[in-house]
Design a protein around this motif. Structure first.
Motif, PDB file in Angstrom:
ATOM      1  N   GLY A  99       8.020   6.431  -4.769  1.00  0.00           N
ATOM      2  CA  GLY A  99       7.417   5.783  -3.612  1.00  0.00           C
ATOM      3  C   GLY A  99       6.555   4.619  -4.038  1.00  0.00           C
ATOM      4  N   GLY A 100       5.804   4.077  -3.067  1.00  0.00           N
ATOM      5  CA  GLY A 100       5.006   2.897  -3.344  1.00  0.00           C
ATOM      6  C   GLY A 100       3.513   3.133  -3.363  1.00  0.00           C
ATOM      7  N   ARG A 105       0.272  13.085  -2.234  1.00  0.00           N
ATOM      8  CA  ARG A 105       0.709  13.521  -0.911  1.00  0.00           C
ATOM      9  C   ARG A 105       2.204  13.247  -0.764  1.00  0.00           C
ATOM     10  NH1 ARG A 105      -3.875  12.112   3.454  1.00  0.00           N
ATOM     11  NH2 ARG A 105      -2.360  13.244   4.715  1.00  0.00           N
ATOM     12  N   SER A 106       2.927  14.236  -0.343  1.00  0.00           N
ATOM     13  CA  SER A 106       4.382  14.121  -0.296  1.00  0.00           C
ATOM     14  C   SER A 106       4.839  13.057   0.692  1.00  0.00           C
ATOM     15  CB  SER A 106       5.013  15.469   0.042  1.00  0.00           C
ATOM     16  OG  SER A 106       4.564  15.938   1.287  1.00  0.00           O
ATOM     17  N   ASN A 107       4.055  12.784   1.724  1.00  0.00           N
ATOM     18  CA  ASN A 107       4.488  11.793   2.707  1.00  0.00           C
ATOM     19  C   ASN A 107       4.325  10.360   2.204  1.00  0.00           C
ATOM     20  OD1 ASN A 107       1.729  11.534   2.936  1.00  0.00           O
ATOM     21  ND2 ASN A 107       1.613  12.211   5.055  1.00  0.00           N
ATOM     22  N   SER A 108       3.863  10.189   0.976  1.00  0.00           N
ATOM     23  CA  SER A 108       3.770   8.866   0.361  1.00  0.00           C
ATOM     24  C   SER A 108       5.066   8.466  -0.341  1.00  0.00           C
ATOM     25  CB  SER A 108       2.624   8.837  -0.658  1.00  0.00           C
ATOM     26  OG  SER A 108       1.385   9.086  -0.031  1.00  0.00           O
ATOM     27  N   TYR A 109       6.037   9.356  -0.369  1.00  0.00           N
ATOM     28  CA  TYR A 109       7.241   9.144  -1.167  1.00  0.00           C
ATOM     29  C   TYR A 109       8.482   9.058  -0.282  1.00  0.00           C
ATOM     30  CZ  TYR A 109       4.198  10.035  -5.069  1.00  0.00           C
ATOM     31  OH  TYR A 109       3.183   9.943  -5.981  1.00  0.00           O
ATOM     32  N   ASN A 110       9.377   8.167  -0.690  1.00  0.00           N
ATOM     33  CA  ASN A 110      10.550   7.872   0.129  1.00  0.00           C
ATOM     34  C   ASN A 110      11.841   8.470  -0.412  1.00  0.00           C
ATOM     35  OD1 ASN A 110       8.805   5.002  -0.148  1.00  0.00           O
ATOM     36  ND2 ASN A 110       9.162   5.766   1.921  1.00  0.00           N
ATOM     37  N   TYR A 111      11.895   8.651  -1.730  1.00  0.00           N
ATOM     38  CA  TYR A 111      13.123   9.114  -2.366  1.00  0.00           C
ATOM     39  C   TYR A 111      12.824  10.398  -3.122  1.00  0.00           C
ATOM     40  CZ  TYR A 111      14.482   4.308  -1.448  1.00  0.00           C
ATOM     41  OH  TYR A 111      14.739   3.115  -0.839  1.00  0.00           O
ATOM     42  N   TRP A 112      13.714  11.363  -2.977  1.00  0.00           N
ATOM     43  CA  TRP A 112      13.512  12.683  -3.561  1.00  0.00           C
ATOM     44  C   TRP A 112      14.754  13.146  -4.305  1.00  0.00           C
ATOM     45  CZ3 TRP A 112       9.012  15.565  -3.147  1.00  0.00           C
ATOM     46  CH2 TRP A 112       8.026  15.028  -2.303  1.00  0.00           C
ATOM     47  N   GLY A 113      14.499  13.876  -5.379  1.00  0.00           N
ATOM     48  CA  GLY A 113      15.596  14.541  -6.063  1.00  0.00           C
ATOM     49  C   GLY A 113      15.889  15.881  -5.412  1.00  0.00           C
ATOM     50  N   GLN A 114      16.879  16.582  -5.983  1.00  0.00           N
ATOM     51  CA  GLN A 114      17.308  17.861  -5.431  1.00  0.00           C
ATOM     52  C   GLN A 114      16.485  19.037  -5.928  1.00  0.00           C
ATOM     53  OE1 GLN A 114      19.118  16.927  -2.911  1.00  0.00           O
ATOM     54  NE2 GLN A 114      21.083  17.864  -3.383  1.00  0.00           N
ATOM     55  N   GLY A 115      15.740  18.843  -6.975  1.00  0.00           N
ATOM     56  CA  GLY A 115      14.889  19.903  -7.488  1.00  0.00           C
ATOM     57  C   GLY A 115      15.490  20.666  -8.647  1.00  0.00           C
ATOM     58  N   THR A 116      14.621  21.240  -9.457  1.00  0.00           N
ATOM     59  CA  THR A 116      15.042  22.088 -10.560  1.00  0.00           C
ATOM     60  C   THR A 116      14.128  23.319 -10.594  1.00  0.00           C
ATOM     61  OG1 THR A 116      15.543  22.153 -12.944  1.00  0.00           O
ATOM     62  CG2 THR A 116      13.605  20.877 -12.287  1.00  0.00           C
ATOM     63  N   GLN A 117      14.723  24.493 -10.793  1.00  0.00           N
ATOM     64  CA  GLN A 117      13.969  25.743 -10.741  1.00  0.00           C
ATOM     65  C   GLN A 117      13.258  25.990 -12.054  1.00  0.00           C
ATOM     66  OE1 GLN A 117      13.715  28.211  -8.121  1.00  0.00           O
ATOM     67  NE2 GLN A 117      12.122  28.972  -9.519  1.00  0.00           N
ATOM     68  N   VAL A 118      11.987  26.300 -11.953  1.00  0.00           N
ATOM     69  CA  VAL A 118      11.196  26.748 -13.095  1.00  0.00           C
ATOM     70  C   VAL A 118      10.728  28.172 -12.810  1.00  0.00           C
ATOM     71  CG1 VAL A 118       9.057  26.436 -14.396  1.00  0.00           C
ATOM     72  CG2 VAL A 118      10.452  24.447 -13.766  1.00  0.00           C
ATOM     73  N   THR A 119      11.051  29.088 -13.706  1.00  0.00           N
ATOM     74  CA  THR A 119      10.652  30.475 -13.552  1.00  0.00           C
ATOM     75  C   THR A 119       9.888  30.909 -14.794  1.00  0.00           C
ATOM     76  OG1 THR A 119      12.612  30.960 -12.211  1.00  0.00           O
ATOM     77  CG2 THR A 119      11.429  32.838 -13.142  1.00  0.00           C
ATOM     78  N   VAL A 120       8.658  31.368 -14.585  1.00  0.00           N
ATOM     79  CA  VAL A 120       7.816  31.824 -15.689  1.00  0.00           C
ATOM     80  C   VAL A 120       7.655  33.335 -15.544  1.00  0.00           C
ATOM     81  CG1 VAL A 120       5.649  31.547 -16.911  1.00  0.00           C
ATOM     82  CG2 VAL A 120       6.624  29.618 -15.619  1.00  0.00           C
ATOM     83  N   SER A 121       8.279  34.053 -16.446  1.00  0.00           N
ATOM     84  CA  SER A 121       8.294  35.512 -16.333  1.00  0.00           C
ATOM     85  C   SER A 121       8.583  36.130 -17.686  1.00  0.00           C
ATOM     86  CB  SER A 121       9.359  35.952 -15.326  1.00  0.00           C
ATOM     87  OG  SER A 121       9.471  37.357 -15.291  1.00  0.00           O
ATOM     88  N   SER A 122       8.003  37.306 -17.914  1.00  0.00           N
ATOM     89  CA  SER A 122       8.301  38.046 -19.141  1.00  0.00           C
ATOM     90  C   SER A 122       9.449  39.020 -18.915  1.00  0.00           C
ATOM     91  CB  SER A 122       7.052  38.774 -19.625  1.00  0.00           C
ATOM     92  OG  SER A 122       6.543  39.591 -18.609  1.00  0.00           O
TER      93      SER A 122
END
Length: 122
Positions: A99-100, A105-122
């Motif tokens: 964004g510019g 704040r998420s509403n400041s951004y215009n372009y988004w990726g699809q996301g990647t999962q992060v899992t922290v677990s033993s």
């Protein structure tokens, strides 16, 4: 049209590290502020970190300050989020956005990726 793709997520034990990458295509990243956000199902999207277009300024959420580091390589059209000392509460889907406005704040951004999962677990 700018497109963003996140990579680097996965399963890691508490105390471990991961490095997320956000790679752009379709346009240069040079003029964009890039932010990293995270969100779990049913929860609000949280701003984690952002970096100015030139890379000279960075901002972090209190919950990750001192553990996460954002950086960028505009020549490679890639922004990184290095995460250390990971905790189970860091488990989320992580998104990058362009964004510019230098903001967590998420509403400041215009372009988004699809996301990647992060899992922290033993």
């Amino acid at each position: 049209q700018l497109q963003l793709v996140e990579t680097g997520g996965g399963l890691v034990q508490p105390g471990g590290s991961l490095r997320l990458s956000c790679t752009a295509s379709g346009s240069t990243l040079d003029y964009y502020v890039i932010g990293w956000f995270r969100q779990a199902p049913g929860k609000e999207r949280e701003g984690v970190s952002c970096i100015s277009s030139g890379g000279g300024s960075t901002k972090y959420a209190v919950s990750v300050k001192g553990r996460f580091t954002i950086s960028r390589d505009n020549a490679k059209k890639t922004v990184y989020l290095q995460m250390i000392s990971l905790k189970p509460e860091d488990t989320d889907i992580y998104y990058c956005a362009a964004g510019g406005i230098y903001s967590l704040r998420s509403n400041s951004y215009n372009y988004w990726g699809q996301g990647t999962q992060v899992t922290v677990s033993s």
